[in-house]
Design an enzyme around this catalytic site. Sequence first.
Site, short mmCIF file in Angstrom:
data_model
loop_
_atom_site.label_atom_id
_atom_site.label_comp_id
_atom_site.label_asym_id
_atom_site.label_seq_id
_atom_site.Cartn_x
_atom_site.Cartn_y
_atom_site.Cartn_z
N GLU A 98 -59.75 24.82 68.42
CA GLU A 98 -61.14 24.82 67.98
C GLU A 98 -61.14 24.07 66.65
O GLU A 98 -60.42 24.45 65.72
CB GLU A 98 -61.63 26.25 67.77
CG GLU A 98 -61.42 27.17 68.95
CD GLU A 98 -62.45 26.97 70.04
OE1 GLU A 98 -63.45 26.27 69.79
OE2 GLU A 98 -62.25 27.49 71.15
N GLU A 506 -36.31 -17.12 108.54
CA GLU A 506 -37.11 -16.36 109.50
C GLU A 506 -36.31 -15.11 109.83
O GLU A 506 -35.17 -15.18 110.27
CB GLU A 506 -37.32 -17.20 110.77
CG GLU A 506 -38.00 -18.54 110.53
CD GLU A 506 -39.50 -18.43 110.32
OE1 GLU A 506 -40.06 -17.35 110.58
OE2 GLU A 506 -40.10 -19.42 109.88
ZN LIG Z 1 -44.24 -17.92 107.99
#
Ligand SMILES: [Zn+2]
Length: 1120
Positions: A98, A506
């Site tokens: 407070e 890939e």
């Molecule tokens: Zn690709």
Amino acid sequence: LRNLHGGTVVASYPFDDSASHVMQGYYSRSVDDNLFKHLALTYAKNHPVMRTGEPKCPDTPDETFEDGIVNGAKWYDVPGGMQDYNYLNGNCLEITMELSCCKFPPASELKKEWDYNRESLIAYLEQVHIGVRGYVKEATNGTALPDVRIMVAGINHNLTTAQFGDYYRLLLPGTYNVSAIATGYMSMTVVGVQVVEGKATELNFTLAPLGNEPTGGITVPFTPTTTEARPPAQPEHQPIQPQDFRHHHYNDMELFLRRYSNGFRSIAHLYSIGKSAEDRELYVMVISDNPTVHEPGEPEFKYIANMHGNEVVGRELLLNLIEYLCHNYGSDPEVTQLVNTTRIHIMPSMNPDGYEIAREGDVRGYTGRNNSNNFDLNRNFPDQFTTITEPRQPETIAVMNWLKSNPFVLSANLHGGSLVVNYPYDDDKQGRTEYSKCPDDKVFKQVARAYSQENALMHKGHPCEDLYQSEFFEDGITNGANWYNVPGGMQDWNYLNTNCFEVTIELGCVKYPKAQHLPLYWDQNHRALLQYIHQIHRGVKGMVIDIKDGTGIPNATITVEEIDHQITTHLAGDYWRLLVPGTYHLTASAQGYNSVKIYATVPEEGVELVDFRLTRMRSDPNGQAPMDPRATQDPAEEVFQSFIKDLSLGQGLEQLVQSTVTESSFRYRRYKELSEFLRGLTFNFPKITSLHSLGQSVEYRTIWALEISNKPDEPETAEPKIRLVGGIHGNAPVGTELLLEFAAFLCINYGKNPTITRLINETRIVILPSINPDGRELAREKQCTSTVGMTNTHGKDLDTDFFGNASQRVVEAQPETRAVMDLILERGFTLSVALDGGSLLATYPYDKPVQPVENEETLKYLANVYARNHPKMHLGDTGCSMGNIPDGVLRAAERQSHMGSMKDFSVDFGHCPEITVYTGCCLFPPAVQLATLWAENRKALLSMLVEVHKGVRGVVKDKSGKPIVGAMIVLNGGVRVFTAEGGYFHALLAPGNHNIEAVADGYQQQRQEVVVSSYEAASSIIIEFDMDNRIFGLPREFVVATAAASMTALVVTACIIWCVCSAKSNQQKDGFHRLRQHRDDYEDEIRLTSMGSKKSLLSNEFQDESESDEDALYTNADKL
Ligand SMILES: [Zn+2]
């Protein structure tokens, strides 16, 4: 604040209520009561009112609190409070403060409240570091264990570990027994843990699993499953495998990356290279022993994934790789060595926008492949054979800038939809499907195989038998074009534009596999991913250094005989040349140095260290004193050299931009405001500015020139002088605003930023913000193509009005042109930059057709410097239907050829190189874009202030040390500059070797060779003439006297012509122009007759005479 109670000043602590809910006076004690009291006291005793325990609030004047603290329930029973909830349901201890009697005091009291509470807030904050803290880990693989209970004997209040297995148990000083308990693990207790004041005791737990339950078992069936069982390299050591196998959407990925960069600060650093079209960050995690800096000699590696948004395996593999590297650093020898010797940049997603719309389970679809503007990013890079017409995307631009600013050596770009490593080139001239070999074919095959060999399925070479039955790749690798043509790919751009070798990998036939299959991809690829990084440590590496002082030579080239592909050194002179095993001839070359050739043998394993030590060139065909640019340096000059070098290399300018303030509300200023703005600058910064009128426009607006210099009204001829010109076309006023901002930027930072201060102290800066003020008044904002305001009031395009030769001039020059021409003809300028609009590029002379300019190399180089320091210009995508312009730099005539241009005039008659910068497609863009335009051009404008200090400069003297004014310096047998007061000259030159000759009447011609570097300031050379006592067979004194007499005669003649003309004409000016024309004719003649030394001397005298008259008309113009 509590209900039913007015404000007061006290710290209250749990509990706030009791089972009995006695309204007042019942102390409801928690098991951590002493701790809570301590925390409340910490706050109260640092608060001057609270610590008294007597807040004396008007509502309750008699209320007191012992030591300023109180147990919540004792004070007032409050059920449902937040504080108790924290303690009972979380790991957090909370107390309630407070702070004042008045709940909503007047604002004037806030300062007082801050003073009361400041100490308390900080002291309380420090308490978070008391007690016991640490981590709980799994014993077999070291992963963090969250949700483990931490118990302290005797205190019945448990905490649990957080996400990283971390916990913080606040405790008062003392001795404790602490336990960690988790289901499925043996619990562990540590007895006698000492807790001292002020600092937490570190206590880590390692919990062993109960039974021999395997962790992270992968039971997902997957066809075809061919992962070979491989004996681990070190049977006794098992690296920690990643755990986080799931698809991470953008927010998840961001959280993941932040977690690892925060959790592994010493080796992981997260940064962003820019934003996607939809404003997602393009994050890169860099992992290395010093992750935030390039360490000279340590190569930079990168992995980029998810360039096609629906090809997601790479994205997850790279996150797994981050986990793997972070968790195994320090314990696994391979990871530790890789991280210590390589700076590994990992970009999990180059196309975060596309990813968000891609769908799990997509096998060979296209949804999400492109970025959100629907462009394929792997067809968006400049191509060597094909012109890419699609607009360059933000992702592409970000990556291009990123690659240009880091010395990457090796890279892979991870895709999906097949299973193979693809290497350059990706296309050929004819667009045929056949092998397109790049000069480093052998290296690419080697690194590609290094990957495919570690992925058994890939190595077999039959990628997706279900989809493409006949496809076969020997060893699982392929030349790109031999597979199918990809114009505009990223991989080839890397090889052709940077030192980096990149392949395209890939990772599998399914583009977006189900999350449950992810562990298998990790199994198949994680050895390959590591093996590929190892490839960066093969071939040759080393340093190219100056033999004399041992400093590295940046931008030196390393050539391998029979491989037509050069590598350049980085800033510290460090280089890497990937090569397959064998013996090679290597040559290191650098501007101004003699090349060095070395034999080197690349071993089967590892890298060969080859350093090159280069000697400065000191060749001089005439046998005169050799010109080592460093020979004449004094210490002050050396300091300035390194100042310019720092600004020319690496992030020097970028850091300058970051460290300077710029404060402006960007808007367009018309003539009146512009004039006020300029006057304001001179008023606020009188010591470094001076404002002059060059003349007036047709409608009598002043053509202003603002000089910024440490001594603005003194002709400091030893300093280079730069001219910045804006607004030649009134309908393209961006340049005007940029120059006003630049002027303010320089002034504001003067005395605050040491670099800006130094630049202003060493440079004379002349700014002509608006040379066509009448046109500017007519032009309208947001008119991107309108020609309204382009010309002056007489309808004349001023950029076609600059003629030096009277025979070419049909009509009188416009007053605006005249004003600028007079300034240019004062000479003494080292460099000029004009700002215009309508495209995004920099052009260099000539504007006129046919003739190539004599110092084309230098002018082109200057345009390149500007473009290179502009974030978009150098990418060559002008974006205004001009197609791609390599490097964003063009010979002006190729853009729009015309006669009478300002820059042609500057070059031919002002002997000052000038380039024109076109700041953007829109001629008059909306004011909101000005802040961006300023941000784009700020660095480039600063680069010009640095560039003006390069080239060659010096003093011409006679034997007695007397400076020779008006001596002609001929550069490479063509371009000329003249020495100013004090015998000074300064000429910009492209980096390289140059011949300079000095010619002055009555002296023997002097010839010297100089070396100009792209990053070094011009060092001062002294050209000393031998006195030639007899000229034309006559005593020197006699010739000088005769020359003086002829000059007097000439001056007299000139005066007579002038008087006659004045008499004939009503306008004084006209007569004046005749004189000018005479001089212009003279100039032309001089150009035709090379080495007209005597004439040049005379013309100089003549010029002085004419200009002294001119002062009467053009006030102050001579001060510039
Ligand atoms: Zn690709």
